[in-house]
Design an enzyme around this catalytic site. Structure first.
Site, PDB file in Angstrom:
ATOM      1  N   CYS A   1       0.838  -1.205   0.000  1.00  0.00           N
ATOM      2  CA  CYS A   1       0.000   0.000   0.000  1.00  0.00           C
ATOM      3  C   CYS A   1       0.872   1.254   0.000  1.00  0.00           C
ATOM      4  CB  CYS A   1      -0.907   0.014   1.229  1.00  0.00           C
ATOM      5  SG  CYS A   1      -1.762  -1.536   1.525  1.00  0.00           S
TER       6      CYS A   1
ATOM      7  N   GLU B   1       2.177   0.891 -11.515  1.00  0.00           N
ATOM      8  CA  GLU B   1       3.640   0.698 -11.447  1.00  0.00           C
ATOM      9  C   GLU B   1       4.364   1.790 -12.230  1.00  0.00           C
ATOM     10  OE1 GLU B   1       5.622  -2.083 -10.114  1.00  0.00           O
ATOM     11  OE2 GLU B   1       3.845  -2.386  -8.901  1.00  0.00           O
ATOM     12  N   GLY B   2       3.827   3.011 -12.175  1.00  0.00           N
ATOM     13  CA  GLY B   2       4.402   4.138 -12.910  1.00  0.00           C
ATOM     14  C   GLY B   2       3.706   4.284 -14.252  1.00  0.00           C
TER      15      GLY B   2
ATOM     16  N   GLN C   1      -4.229  -7.488 -47.446  1.00  0.00           N
ATOM     17  CA  GLN C   1      -3.018  -6.850 -46.921  1.00  0.00           C
ATOM     18  C   GLN C   1      -3.320  -6.063 -45.649  1.00  0.00           C
ATOM     19  OE1 GLN C   1      -0.716  -4.102 -49.274  1.00  0.00           O
ATOM     20  NE2 GLN C   1       0.139  -5.794 -50.465  1.00  0.00           N
TER      21      GLN C   1
ATOM     22  N   THR D   1      -3.870  -3.380  -4.422  1.00  0.00           N
ATOM     23  CA  THR D   1      -4.181  -4.738  -4.873  1.00  0.00           C
ATOM     24  C   THR D   1      -4.199  -5.631  -3.631  1.00  0.00           C
ATOM     25  OG1 THR D   1      -3.134  -4.312  -7.003  1.00  0.00           O
ATOM     26  CG2 THR D   1      -3.351  -6.631  -6.366  1.00  0.00           C
TER      27      THR D   1
ATOM     28  N   TRP E   1      -6.166   2.227  -4.052  1.00  0.00           N
ATOM     29  CA  TRP E   1      -5.738   1.380  -5.183  1.00  0.00           C
ATOM     30  C   TRP E   1      -4.923   0.172  -4.754  1.00  0.00           C
ATOM     31  CZ3 TRP E   1      -8.756   3.324  -8.466  1.00  0.00           C
ATOM     32  CH2 TRP E   1      -8.792   4.693  -8.767  1.00  0.00           C
TER      33      TRP E   1
HETATM   34  C1  LIG Z   1      -5.958  -1.615 -10.721  1.00  0.00           C
HETATM   35  C2  LIG Z   1      -4.918  -0.867  -9.974  1.00  0.00           C
HETATM   36  C3  LIG Z   1      -4.089  -1.544  -9.087  1.00  0.00           C
HETATM   37  C4  LIG Z   1      -3.120  -0.835  -8.354  1.00  0.00           C
HETATM   38  N1  LIG Z   1      -2.384  -1.503  -7.422  1.00  0.00           N
HETATM   39  C5  LIG Z   1      -1.607  -0.777  -6.547  1.00  0.00           C
HETATM   40  C6  LIG Z   1      -0.992  -1.392  -5.438  1.00  0.00           C
HETATM   41  O1  LIG Z   1      -1.085  -2.592  -5.231  1.00  0.00           O
HETATM   42  N2  LIG Z   1      -0.307  -0.601  -4.559  1.00  0.00           N
HETATM   43  C7  LIG Z   1      -0.169   0.742  -4.745  1.00  0.00           C
HETATM   44  O2  LIG Z   1       0.470   1.393  -3.930  1.00  0.00           O
HETATM   45  N3  LIG Z   1      -0.730   1.350  -5.816  1.00  0.00           N
HETATM   46  C8  LIG Z   1      -1.447   0.634  -6.721  1.00  0.00           C
HETATM   47  N4  LIG Z   1      -2.060   1.244  -7.791  1.00  0.00           N
HETATM   48  C9  LIG Z   1      -1.894   2.705  -7.953  1.00  0.00           C
HETATM   49  C10 LIG Z   1      -1.131   3.089  -9.203  1.00  0.00           C
HETATM   50  O3  LIG Z   1       0.230   2.824  -9.042  1.00  0.00           O
HETATM   51  C11 LIG Z   1      -1.442   4.593  -9.471  1.00  0.00           C
HETATM   52  O4  LIG Z   1      -2.756   4.654  -9.977  1.00  0.00           O
HETATM   53  C12 LIG Z   1      -0.472   5.219 -10.426  1.00  0.00           C
HETATM   54  O5  LIG Z   1       0.777   5.369  -9.812  1.00  0.00           O
HETATM   55  C13 LIG Z   1      -0.932   6.584 -10.926  1.00  0.00           C
HETATM   56  O6  LIG Z   1      -1.329   7.418  -9.870  1.00  0.00           O
HETATM   57  P1  LIG Z   1      -2.737   8.186  -9.938  1.00  0.00           P
HETATM   58  O7  LIG Z   1      -3.764   7.172 -10.279  1.00  0.00           O
HETATM   59  O8  LIG Z   1      -2.904   8.965  -8.690  1.00  0.00           O
HETATM   60  O9  LIG Z   1      -2.610   9.166 -11.185  1.00  0.00           O
HETATM   61  P2  LIG Z   1      -1.959  10.633 -11.174  1.00  0.00           P
HETATM   62  O10 LIG Z   1      -0.609  10.586 -10.571  1.00  0.00           O
HETATM   63  O11 LIG Z   1      -2.951  11.602 -10.632  1.00  0.00           O
HETATM   64  O12 LIG Z   1      -1.784  10.881 -12.732  1.00  0.00           O
HETATM   65  C14 LIG Z   1      -2.837  11.351 -13.580  1.00  0.00           C
HETATM   66  C15 LIG Z   1      -2.240  11.653 -14.945  1.00  0.00           C
HETATM   67  O13 LIG Z   1      -1.257  12.702 -14.831  1.00  0.00           O
HETATM   68  C16 LIG Z   1      -0.017  12.259 -15.359  1.00  0.00           C
HETATM   69  N5  LIG Z   1       1.095  12.845 -14.604  1.00  0.00           N
HETATM   70  C17 LIG Z   1       1.239  12.879 -13.260  1.00  0.00           C
HETATM   71  N6  LIG Z   1       2.405  13.470 -12.945  1.00  0.00           N
HETATM   72  C18 LIG Z   1       3.009  13.792 -14.105  1.00  0.00           C
HETATM   73  C19 LIG Z   1       4.237  14.410 -14.457  1.00  0.00           C
HETATM   74  N7  LIG Z   1       5.127  14.796 -13.541  1.00  0.00           N
HETATM   75  N8  LIG Z   1       4.520  14.589 -15.779  1.00  0.00           N
HETATM   76  C20 LIG Z   1       3.655  14.163 -16.731  1.00  0.00           C
HETATM   77  N9  LIG Z   1       2.481  13.580 -16.467  1.00  0.00           N
HETATM   78  C21 LIG Z   1       2.161  13.383 -15.170  1.00  0.00           C
HETATM   79  C22 LIG Z   1      -0.051  10.733 -15.206  1.00  0.00           C
HETATM   80  O14 LIG Z   1       0.866  10.103 -16.090  1.00  0.00           O
HETATM   81  C23 LIG Z   1      -1.498  10.439 -15.546  1.00  0.00           C
HETATM   82  O15 LIG Z   1      -1.674  10.406 -16.944  1.00  0.00           O
HETATM   83  C24 LIG Z   1      -2.983   0.553  -8.557  1.00  0.00           C
HETATM   84  C25 LIG Z   1      -3.806   1.228  -9.461  1.00  0.00           C
HETATM   85  C26 LIG Z   1      -4.780   0.536 -10.153  1.00  0.00           C
HETATM   86  C27 LIG Z   1      -5.688   1.309 -11.073  1.00  0.00           C
END
Ligand SMILES: Cc1cc2nc3c(=O)[nH]c(=O)nc-3n(C[C@H](O)[C@H](O)[C@H](O)COP(=O)(O)OP(=O)(O)OC[C@H]3O[C@@H](n4cnc5c(N)ncnc54)[C@H](O)[C@@H]3O)c2cc1C
Length: 409
Positions: A133, A389-390, A304, A169, A167
């Site tokens: 988490c 994962e980024g 094609q 898992t 989020w």
């Molecule tokens: C199904 C699922 C399973 C997951 N499992 C886990 C888990 O087990 N453990 C855990 O800790 N997390 C987990 N995650 C979280 C996941 O790692 C995050 O959703 C992810 O890191 C993106 O963060 P966010 O959703 O807050 O998006 P945001 O960070 O809010 O990003 C929104 C948008 O802005 C863009 N953005 C943000 N910052 C920048 C920047 N500096 N430059 C350019 N673009 C940018 C992003 O690329 C994206 O397109 C999970 C998420 C999902 C959906």
């Protein structure tokens, strides 16, 4: 063998890895693939599949550890490609505990690893899960802004954790949760540490369970931490190491925070391998369909327009696998990622999976758009690989910064 004694890079799988590939493929074909549709609809963790995998030793700490330490580095990528070829939602349920396990195994004390990592898998008779988490509602890509706070209660030698994770898992249904919390908010990501929350600890509860676009056979939920007290021994790596690290950061010296980022970079190829598995499933399905389906008196593969799609799908699929294998071999053999090869592999494989599954729908036409055929599910499943994962944007930032040496924003 290279000059430094590490196994040289080879596309030829060792006999051991080939055996694992065949064994995992059989399970994926006979058990995972047939169950994919049902668990996608049920949107629940597929416990019976996990139990079957546990019975044959596939869902087990032993299996993960053996593949992780396999000398060529290809054990995990090859196994994960097969699992996700079977079904990505079920695949994620099978490997989800691995992320929590790695977070303890990478920096934990030997006694922490011995006590808690097996608890994330359980036994064939009693299957258990782990959850990692890190993400929070206001801290996704920006992990430095994590607000979950861990405060030390010296009198009791306990840490008190408060915050909301999202989020996660396996969040809320795991036996062991590993929680990233800030111990010194002024230091951003370098003031954070990982904490093990043992089973049944009061104050930890599941919040919202998310209804998702894809990988619906994997459980994703919020985790609420309300005055959660864990013993001092649950700080991953121990307090002495943490104090030493914080002191170095406060003095402005390079600290192990960067080492954690390197570990993360090293695990990215394994996520790329999952995406390769989905892409391969979709490519193979579309290929078979194009060889059978006739329109205008010909197989559609004779056009094609369709054959070129299949050519591109296969080329990108193979390129993705090569990037994944290169990065996995480098990570296993201690080669420095001079050009963010781990991020490259995850980025390319994730975007390839989205593209290839979309083209597979196109090749199947109307059938591809229905739930009677699996490619629409695989397309929904693939999209997560440009997000978790980024995100793809963050991977490009990492690669951009690495190749230019500039602080690209
Ligand atoms: C199904 C699922 C399973 C997951 N499992 C886990 C888990 O087990 N453990 C855990 O800790 N997390 C987990 N995650 C979280 C996941 O790692 C995050 O959703 C992810 O890191 C993106 O963060 P966010 O959703 O807050 O998006 P945001 O960070 O809010 O990003 C929104 C948008 O802005 C863009 N953005 C943000 N910052 C920048 C920047 N500096 N430059 C350019 N673009 C940018 C992003 O690329 C994206 O397109 C999970 C998420 C999902 C959906």
């Amino acid at each position: 063998m290279s000059e430094d004694g590490a196994p040289g890079f080879s596309l030829e799988l060792t006999e051991d890895v080939q055996q694992v590939k065949d064994w995992v493929h059989e399970f994926a074909k006979d058990v995972i693939r047939p169950a994919g549709e049902e668990w996608d609809e049920r949107e629940e963790t597929p416990w019976p599949v996990l139990q079957e995998a546990a019975k044959i030793g596939l869902y087990s700490l032993d299996f993960f550890a053996n593949q992780w330490f396999e000398p060529s580095g290809l054990g995990i990528p090859v196994a994960f490609e097969e699992l996700f070829w079977g079904d990505a939602g079920i695949g994620l349920s099978l490997v989800g505990s691995g992320l929590a396990a790695v977070s303890v195994a990478a920096t934990g004390l030997p006694e922490q690893i011995a006590e808690w990592v097996p608890e994330m898998f359980g036994t064939a008779d009693e299957v258990k899960l782990g959850a990692f988490c890190a993400s929070e509602p206001d801290a996704g890509s920006d992990v430095g802004s994590i607000r979950t706070r861990a405060e030390y209660d010296q009198a009791k030698d306990e840490w008190v954790i408060n915050g909301t994770k999202t989020w996660a898992t396996n969040g809320g249904i795991a036996n062991v949760h590993v929680v990233v919390a800030s111990v010194d908010p002024d230091l951003g990501s370098r003031g954070q540490a990982n904490f093990i929350v043992p089973p049944g600890t009061p104050g930890l509860s599941q919040g919202q369970k998310f209804k998702k676009h894809g990988i619906r056979a994997s459980h994703t939920a919020e985790v609420i931490l309300d005055n959660v007290r864990v013993p001092g021994a649950c700080l991953v790596g121990g307090k002495d190491k943490l104090d030493e690290r914080l002191a170095r950061v406060r003095e402005g010296k390079r600290a192990a925070g960067q080492a954690a980022m390197r570990t993360f970079e090293a695990s990215r190829p394994t996520v790329g391998a999952m995406a390769v598995g989905i892409a391969r499933a979709a490519y193979e399905y579309a290929l078979d369909y194009a060889r059978e389906r006739e329109q205008f008196g010909k197989k559609i593969g004779d056009f094609q327009a369709i054959a070129f799609k299949l050519a591109d799908m296969k080329m990108h699929l193979d390129a993705a696998r090569l990037l994944v294998w290169r990065a996995a071999w480098m990570a296993r053999n201690g080669k420095e990622f001079g050009s963010a090869e781990g991020s490259m592999a995850k980025l390319y494989a994730g975007e390839t999976a989205v593209k290839v599954t979309e083209e597979a729908i196109q090749i199947l036409g109307g059938n591809g758009y229905t739930r009677d055929y699996p490619v629409e599910r695989w397309h929904r499943d693939s999209k997560i690989f440009t997000i978790f994962e980024g995100t793809s944007e963050i991977q490009r930032l990492v690669i951009g910064r690495t190749v230019t040496g500039l602080p690209v924003r």
